[in-house]
Design a protein around this motif. Structure first.
Motif, short mmCIF file in Angstrom:
data_model
loop_
_atom_site.label_atom_id
_atom_site.label_comp_id
_atom_site.label_asym_id
_atom_site.label_seq_id
_atom_site.Cartn_x
_atom_site.Cartn_y
_atom_site.Cartn_z
N VAL A 117 41.25 -60.21 -85.71
CA VAL A 117 42.10 -61.12 -84.95
C VAL A 117 41.45 -62.50 -84.89
N VAL A 118 42.22 -63.50 -85.25
CA VAL A 118 41.77 -64.89 -85.13
C VAL A 118 42.69 -65.58 -84.13
N ILE A 119 42.13 -66.10 -83.05
CA ILE A 119 42.92 -66.82 -82.06
C ILE A 119 43.21 -68.22 -82.60
N LEU A 120 44.49 -68.60 -82.56
CA LEU A 120 44.92 -69.92 -83.03
C LEU A 120 45.67 -70.58 -81.88
N ALA B 237 37.98 -64.50 -75.52
CA ALA B 237 38.49 -64.03 -76.81
C ALA B 237 37.40 -63.34 -77.61
N VAL B 238 36.21 -63.93 -77.64
CA VAL B 238 35.10 -63.34 -78.39
C VAL B 238 34.70 -62.00 -77.78
N GLU B 239 34.64 -61.94 -76.45
CA GLU B 239 34.29 -60.69 -75.78
C GLU B 239 35.33 -59.60 -76.04
N TYR C 254 38.17 -68.34 -83.57
CA TYR C 254 38.94 -69.13 -82.61
C TYR C 254 39.16 -70.49 -83.24
N LEU C 255 40.42 -70.79 -83.59
CA LEU C 255 40.75 -72.07 -84.22
C LEU C 255 41.75 -72.82 -83.37
N ARG D 211 37.31 -60.10 -94.44
CA ARG D 211 36.07 -59.55 -95.03
C ARG D 211 35.10 -59.06 -93.96
N GLY D 212 35.49 -59.19 -92.70
CA GLY D 212 34.64 -58.74 -91.62
C GLY D 212 33.68 -59.78 -91.11
N GLU D 213 33.90 -61.05 -91.50
CA GLU D 213 33.01 -62.12 -91.08
C GLU D 213 33.51 -62.78 -89.80
N ASP D 214 32.59 -63.32 -89.01
CA ASP D 214 32.96 -64.13 -87.85
C ASP D 214 33.30 -65.53 -88.34
N VAL D 215 34.30 -66.14 -87.74
CA VAL D 215 34.74 -67.46 -88.20
C VAL D 215 34.67 -68.50 -87.08
N LEU D 216 33.64 -68.36 -86.24
CA LEU D 216 33.32 -69.41 -85.27
C LEU D 216 32.34 -70.36 -85.92
N GLY D 217 32.64 -71.65 -85.90
CA GLY D 217 31.72 -72.62 -86.45
C GLY D 217 30.48 -72.75 -85.59
N PRO D 218 29.44 -73.42 -86.10
CA PRO D 218 28.18 -73.58 -85.34
C PRO D 218 28.39 -74.21 -83.96
#
Length: 207
Positions: free
Chosen positions: A80-83, A95-97, A103-104, A122-129
């Motif tokens: 799930v990616v929150i937009l 959302a992360v918890e 989260y975009l 692919r199972g990767e996290d997509v939160l930027g630094p």
């Protein structure tokens, strides 16, 4: 192989716009749309997507965090990616918890959303630094373990009350209020009233 995507947003125009933008992206297939949390659960069950792009606010009923938590507790859960348009640390942490992969904000480009969807699949996290740093900071603040009395004082502080007014409302001496505030500032790692309220709001400690 295409990444199967479901779009969840309570605004039909937004859903249509996202569908049009993402359908043109390589290796993405839009397999369903939903306008509410309950509908999202049904659509996901029927279409078995790899990724769900979900708005944070979905009107009445379940919000995006609840949808995320419910989906992630299912067998064979999609990523799930929150937009969303809401850029609040407290919302990001929730959302992360709940298990969101990312989260975009809605001002992200179609390419950025597509990259995030493929990475999430692919199972990767997509939160930027930058967001990762904010999440860590907010979670640390939420774990500050303010006492009930300190939370009460913080709430009165957020109303804009002076120390004297807080003392009257809380039936305390001004000296005691100052002591509580000193503890609050230390736990939140801030040096004043305004910073304390801002840090507490961003971490979800205040409405």
């Amino acid at each position: 192989m295409s990444v199967r995507v479901v779009i969840v947003d309570d605004h039909p125009v937004v859903r249509s716009g996202l569908h049009a933008l993402l359908a043109a992206q390589p290796a993405l297939e839009i397999v369903g749309q939903a306008g509410s949390g309950a509908e999202a659960l049904d659509v996901v069950a029927r279409t078995a997507p790899d990724v769900v792009l979900c708005d944070l606010r979905l009107g009445e009923g379940m919000d995006g965090v609840e949808v995320t938590r419910t989906l992630r507790n299912r067998s064979g859960a999609p990523a799930v990616v929150i937009l969303t348009t809401y850029d609040h640390d407290g919302d990001i942490v929730r959302a992360v918890e709940a298990g969101a992969a990312g989260y975009l904000l809605k001002d992200a480009t179609a390419d950025e959303i597509a990259v995030a969807a493929r990475a999430a699949a692919r199972g990767e996290d997509v939160l930027g630094p930058a967001l990762t740093e904010r999440v860590v900071g907010a979670m640390r603040t939420r774990r500050a373990e303010l006492s009930p009395r300190e939370r009460e004082i913080l709430g009165l502080l957020a109303e804009g009350l002076s120390n004297r007014q807080i003392a009257r409302r809380a039936f305390l001496s001004e000296a005691t209020v100052k002591t509580h505030l000193a503890h609050v500032y230390a736990k939140l790692d801030v040096d004043g009233r305004t910073a304390a309220v801002a840090r507490a709001r961003s971490a979800g400690l205040l409405p």
